[in-house]
Design a protein around this motif. Structure first.
Motif, PDB file in Angstrom:
ATOM      1  N   TYR A   1       7.732 -31.516  -0.917  1.00  0.00           N
ATOM      2  CA  TYR A   1       8.167 -32.633  -0.011  1.00  0.00           C
ATOM      3  C   TYR A   1       8.928 -33.650  -0.841  1.00  0.00           C
ATOM      4  O   TYR A   1       9.709 -34.339  -0.517  1.00  0.00           O
ATOM      5  CB  TYR A   1       7.133 -33.189   0.788  1.00  0.00           C
ATOM      6  N   GLY A   2       8.535 -33.758  -2.122  1.00  0.00           N
ATOM      7  CA  GLY A   2       9.235 -34.595  -3.064  1.00  0.00           C
ATOM      8  C   GLY A   2       8.410 -35.707  -3.293  1.00  0.00           C
ATOM      9  O   GLY A   2       8.738 -37.072  -3.394  1.00  0.00           O
ATOM     10  N   PHE A   3       6.798 -35.559  -2.957  1.00  0.00           N
ATOM     11  CA  PHE A   3       5.799 -36.564  -3.305  1.00  0.00           C
ATOM     12  C   PHE A   3       6.294 -37.314  -4.724  1.00  0.00           C
ATOM     13  O   PHE A   3       6.413 -36.665  -5.511  1.00  0.00           O
ATOM     14  CB  PHE A   3       4.744 -36.269  -2.977  1.00  0.00           C
ATOM     15  N   THR A   4       5.744 -38.548  -4.862  1.00  0.00           N
ATOM     16  CA  THR A   4       5.707 -39.273  -6.011  1.00  0.00           C
ATOM     17  C   THR A   4       4.645 -40.255  -6.066  1.00  0.00           C
ATOM     18  O   THR A   4       4.143 -40.571  -4.858  1.00  0.00           O
ATOM     19  CB  THR A   4       7.087 -39.996  -6.680  1.00  0.00           C
ATOM     20  N   GLY A   5       4.378 -41.086  -6.927  1.00  0.00           N
ATOM     21  CA  GLY A   5       3.562 -42.040  -7.109  1.00  0.00           C
ATOM     22  C   GLY A   5       2.098 -41.625  -6.766  1.00  0.00           C
ATOM     23  O   GLY A   5       1.537 -40.653  -7.020  1.00  0.00           O
ATOM     24  N   PRO A   6       1.229 -42.722  -6.081  1.00  0.00           N
ATOM     25  CA  PRO A   6      -0.153 -42.394  -5.875  1.00  0.00           C
ATOM     26  C   PRO A   6      -0.512 -41.346  -4.953  1.00  0.00           C
ATOM     27  O   PRO A   6      -1.493 -40.776  -4.961  1.00  0.00           O
ATOM     28  CB  PRO A   6      -0.807 -43.683  -5.261  1.00  0.00           C
ATOM     29  N   ASN A   7       0.325 -41.023  -4.083  1.00  0.00           N
ATOM     30  CA  ASN A   7       0.020 -40.166  -3.160  1.00  0.00           C
ATOM     31  C   ASN A   7       0.422 -38.683  -3.671  1.00  0.00           C
ATOM     32  O   ASN A   7      -0.393 -37.620  -3.209  1.00  0.00           O
ATOM     33  CB  ASN A   7       1.082 -39.955  -1.701  1.00  0.00           C
ATOM     34  N   LEU A   8       1.159 -38.547  -4.886  1.00  0.00           N
ATOM     35  CA  LEU A   8       1.077 -37.259  -5.660  1.00  0.00           C
ATOM     36  C   LEU A   8       0.225 -37.167  -6.339  1.00  0.00           C
ATOM     37  O   LEU A   8      -0.372 -36.114  -6.485  1.00  0.00           O
ATOM     38  CB  LEU A   8       2.734 -37.437  -6.005  1.00  0.00           C
ATOM     39  N   ARG A   9      -0.099 -37.940  -7.104  1.00  0.00           N
ATOM     40  CA  ARG A   9      -1.399 -38.155  -8.135  1.00  0.00           C
ATOM     41  C   ARG A   9      -2.653 -37.709  -7.634  1.00  0.00           C
ATOM     42  O   ARG A   9      -3.439 -37.084  -8.344  1.00  0.00           O
ATOM     43  CB  ARG A   9      -1.380 -39.489  -8.930  1.00  0.00           C
ATOM     44  N   ALA A  10      -2.745 -38.188  -6.197  1.00  0.00           N
ATOM     45  CA  ALA A  10      -3.863 -37.935  -5.618  1.00  0.00           C
ATOM     46  C   ALA A  10      -4.373 -36.492  -5.171  1.00  0.00           C
ATOM     47  O   ALA A  10      -5.320 -36.153  -5.264  1.00  0.00           O
ATOM     48  CB  ALA A  10      -4.064 -38.718  -4.170  1.00  0.00           C
ATOM     49  N   SER A  11      -3.016 -35.843  -5.376  1.00  0.00           N
ATOM     50  CA  SER A  11      -3.044 -34.296  -4.984  1.00  0.00           C
ATOM     51  C   SER A  11      -3.205 -33.479  -6.666  1.00  0.00           C
ATOM     52  O   SER A  11      -3.198 -32.275  -6.413  1.00  0.00           O
ATOM     53  CB  SER A  11      -1.962 -33.846  -4.383  1.00  0.00           C
ATOM     54  N   GLY A  12      -3.405 -34.294  -7.445  1.00  0.00           N
ATOM     55  CA  GLY A  12      -3.714 -33.826  -8.954  1.00  0.00           C
ATOM     56  C   GLY A  12      -2.555 -33.488  -9.906  1.00  0.00           C
ATOM     57  O   GLY A  12      -2.623 -32.745 -10.753  1.00  0.00           O
ATOM     58  N   VAL A  13      -1.566 -34.088  -9.385  1.00  0.00           N
ATOM     59  CA  VAL A  13      -0.023 -34.021 -10.258  1.00  0.00           C
ATOM     60  C   VAL A  13      -0.019 -35.306 -11.165  1.00  0.00           C
ATOM     61  O   VAL A  13       0.112 -36.462 -10.542  1.00  0.00           O
ATOM     62  CB  VAL A  13       1.127 -33.809  -9.429  1.00  0.00           C
ATOM     63  N   ASP A  14      -0.124 -35.093 -12.454  1.00  0.00           N
ATOM     64  CA  ASP A  14      -0.224 -36.316 -13.472  1.00  0.00           C
ATOM     65  C   ASP A  14       1.332 -36.640 -13.541  1.00  0.00           C
ATOM     66  O   ASP A  14       2.064 -36.360 -14.583  1.00  0.00           O
ATOM     67  CB  ASP A  14      -0.694 -35.836 -14.779  1.00  0.00           C
ATOM     68  N   TYR A  15       1.997 -37.481 -12.756  1.00  0.00           N
ATOM     69  CA  TYR A  15       3.583 -38.070 -12.750  1.00  0.00           C
ATOM     70  C   TYR A  15       3.496 -39.259 -12.674  1.00  0.00           C
ATOM     71  O   TYR A  15       3.197 -39.758 -11.472  1.00  0.00           O
ATOM     72  CB  TYR A  15       4.380 -37.172 -11.906  1.00  0.00           C
ATOM     73  N   ASP A  16       4.012 -39.993 -13.266  1.00  0.00           N
ATOM     74  CA  ASP A  16       4.199 -41.590 -13.335  1.00  0.00           C
ATOM     75  C   ASP A  16       5.606 -41.771 -13.996  1.00  0.00           C
ATOM     76  O   ASP A  16       5.913 -41.494 -15.280  1.00  0.00           O
ATOM     77  CB  ASP A  16       3.030 -42.242 -13.848  1.00  0.00           C
ATOM     78  N   VAL A  17       6.465 -42.702 -13.372  1.00  0.00           N
ATOM     79  CA  VAL A  17       7.785 -42.729 -13.942  1.00  0.00           C
ATOM     80  C   VAL A  17       7.822 -43.545 -15.321  1.00  0.00           C
ATOM     81  O   VAL A  17       8.513 -43.367 -16.387  1.00  0.00           O
ATOM     82  CB  VAL A  17       8.736 -43.473 -13.057  1.00  0.00           C
ATOM     83  N   ARG A  18       6.913 -44.519 -15.412  1.00  0.00           N
ATOM     84  CA  ARG A  18       6.564 -45.322 -16.527  1.00  0.00           C
ATOM     85  C   ARG A  18       6.210 -44.530 -17.593  1.00  0.00           C
ATOM     86  O   ARG A  18       6.652 -44.838 -18.743  1.00  0.00           O
ATOM     87  CB  ARG A  18       5.370 -46.415 -16.232  1.00  0.00           C
ATOM     88  N   VAL A  19       5.662 -43.341 -17.430  1.00  0.00           N
ATOM     89  CA  VAL A  19       5.297 -42.457 -18.581  1.00  0.00           C
ATOM     90  C   VAL A  19       6.338 -41.376 -18.865  1.00  0.00           C
ATOM     91  O   VAL A  19       6.953 -41.037 -19.908  1.00  0.00           O
ATOM     92  CB  VAL A  19       3.687 -41.768 -18.422  1.00  0.00           C
TER      93      VAL A  19
END
Length: 251
Positions: free
Chosen positions: A74-92
């Motif tokens: 779907y193109g999730f990002t942020g907390p909603n994506l990280r809650a699913s187990g994907v370690d992605y944060d634009v700041r990093v």
């Protein structure tokens, strides 16, 4: 609160290109130090109240789950994506500003349900507190804006009394700078995920095309799938846990 901290008139231009409109006041330091001293205890009590509360857990666990694969599709990002187990944060992943200078971790969940989204956001508050403490500790002294009159708005008092300041003010506000031909996409890690700006320039003073990537617009597309077969009460807590902002749903 802004007036209390800055000791001046209300304005939306505290931070601007070239630096701050004015330096922080002693009241700002007093209030921020008080916040850093008292907030951890208060937030800790809130976390204790909910994180292991059996009623709260039963209500949130397995409500509105979404897998990492579906969230990415779907193109999730942020907390909603990280809650699913994907370690992605634009700041990093794509550091901007001075985030490279800060020490913080990225909370990640496993199941992508309402409870995981809650826990990720809870932990991110602690990480945000760490960032604030580090930023305040390393707050530089001296000039609070750069000497770039072609970009930095002059003092309002000078605008009213000096012709040069008035000219610079109008040139900056009216956008009398020709932007190079090309296109660019830049994003930041907003509270709800990746907030992006896509800009196309044909060389003029206004954009040929401008598009915003709004994270909540994407989340809402997945909402029907996430609550399919669930109870109405599940639909409510799922919507709340996604923190969907209605203003972002206008295409």
């Amino acid at each position: 609160m802004y007036e209390q901290i800055c000791g001046a008139r209300m304005t939306t231009n505290m931070g601007r290109i070239g630096g701050f409109e004015r330096d922080f006041t002693p009241k700002f330091h007093e209030l921020l130090q008080n916040f850093l001293k008292k907030f951890p205890k208060v937030w800790g009590e809130f976390c204790t109240l909910n994180e292991r509360n059996r009623i709260f857990m039963d209500r949130c666990i397995n409500a509105g789950p979404i897998s990492a694969e579906r969230a990415l599709s779907y193109g999730f990002t942020g907390p909603n994506l990280r809650a699913s187990g994907v370690d992605y944060d634009v700041r990093v992943a794509q550091p901007y500003a001075s985030y490279d200078d800060f020490d913080f971790i990225i909370p990640v969940g496993t199941s992508g349900d309402t409870y995981d989204r809650f826990m990720v956001r809870q932990q991110e508050v602690w990480e945000s507190l760490k960032i604030i403490e580090q930023a305040y500790k390393n707050l530089p002294e001296g000039d609070f804006h750069a000497d770039v009159p072609e970009f930095y708005l002059p003092e309002k008092a000078d605008v009213y009394t000096k012709m040069e300041a008035l000219i610079y003010h109008f040139k900056i506000v009216m956008g009398e700078t020709d932007v190079p031909v090309g296109e660019v996409y830049h994003c930041v890690e907003g509270g709800n995920g990746e907030l992006g700006f896509y800009l196309v320039s044909d060389g003029g003073r206004s954009p040929y095309r401008l598009h915003f990537r709004r994270p909540c617009f994407i989340y809402y597309q997945a909402y029907p799938e996430m609550i399919k077969g669930a109870m109405i009460s599940d639909a409510i807590v799922t919507m709340c846990s996604m923190n969907i902002i209605a203003g972002e749903l206008d295409a």
